[in-house]
Scaffold this active site. Sequence first.
Site, PDB file in Angstrom:
ATOM      1  CE  LYS A  71       2.567   1.435 -27.972  1.00  0.00           C
ATOM      2  NZ  LYS A  71       3.071   0.819 -26.727  1.00  0.00           N
ATOM      3  N   GLY A 124       9.130   8.382 -14.581  1.00  0.00           N
ATOM      4  CA  GLY A 124       8.754   8.792 -15.926  1.00  0.00           C
ATOM      5  C   GLY A 124       7.272   9.085 -16.016  1.00  0.00           C
ATOM      6  CB  ALA A 125       5.272  11.758 -16.441  1.00  0.00           C
ATOM      7  N   GLY A 126       5.837   9.660 -19.368  1.00  0.00           N
ATOM      8  CA  GLY A 126       5.543   9.610 -20.798  1.00  0.00           C
ATOM      9  C   GLY A 126       4.572   8.509 -21.160  1.00  0.00           C
ATOM     10  N   GLY A 127       4.531   8.181 -22.448  1.00  0.00           N
ATOM     11  CA  GLY A 127       3.576   7.196 -22.950  1.00  0.00           C
ATOM     12  C   GLY A 127       3.719   5.827 -22.337  1.00  0.00           C
ATOM     13  CB  ALA A 128       6.670   3.763 -21.486  1.00  0.00           C
TER      14      ALA A 128
END
EC number: 1.1.1.25
Length: 260
Positions: A71, A124-128
């Site tokens: 992405k 969470g701190a990822g792409g999502a």
Amino acid sequence: MLEINYDTKLLGVVGENISYTLSPAIHNYSFQELGINAVYLAFDIKSDEFKEIFPGLVKIAYGLNITIPYKEIAIKYVEAQSEAKRIGAINTIFNGKGYNTDYIAIKSLVQERIDKFETCTIFGAGGAARAAIFALHDLDCSINVINRSKEKAEKLIEEMRNKNIEIKITYNCKSDIIVNSTPNPDFVPDECVNGKLVIDFVYKPVITSLIKRAQNKNIKTINGIEILVRQAMEAEKIWFGKSLEDEEVVNYLYARKLIW
């Protein structure tokens, strides 16, 4: 049954290790119901082949979706539009332009579900987490982040600060909106299942343990399949100017036993 001919348009989703994807089922059903002469495929591309294959796909495909892990890198090959440019990630391509319908999906679903909110905690701190952060920020929501890796959370905070978005690391999860952007619904402890709305990106099963806990407390919810289908229908509006109703697509997926 689709009859492929000279005029059939080619669309698809680009990612790596995406045998799980529901996108072909969603879009091919929608195209058939809408009478659109198009076919939608999954393009599973290895990371070391991406630079060689992807530019050609952009040229020959009528439209594309982009999923993990491309992405962010895919944005370099198109002219990013509005929200996608700010977010730094795309999930939809049409006519050489990149869009982010994840952002549109989350923003619209939240607006439909509740009308008054001030605070949000994202697990969470990822792409999502990216699209959720931008969507909720644009809805004037104050954003906190809880993540196992403090280093990763601090990196996200710095990145957002460079885009004029202030977020904080917190251990106090009392918020109007709770978002699970991790693959594990149980990462959100029971004491954090509170507020007005709980969002879970996980869609298998549709009613995750987190969604179930929220429902037991009479908290409104947005599940992962709602996000997936909404972003897919928003992509179809970009490609063809029309789409099916979300509910019809969800019912089809249940009927085919593709979700449960």
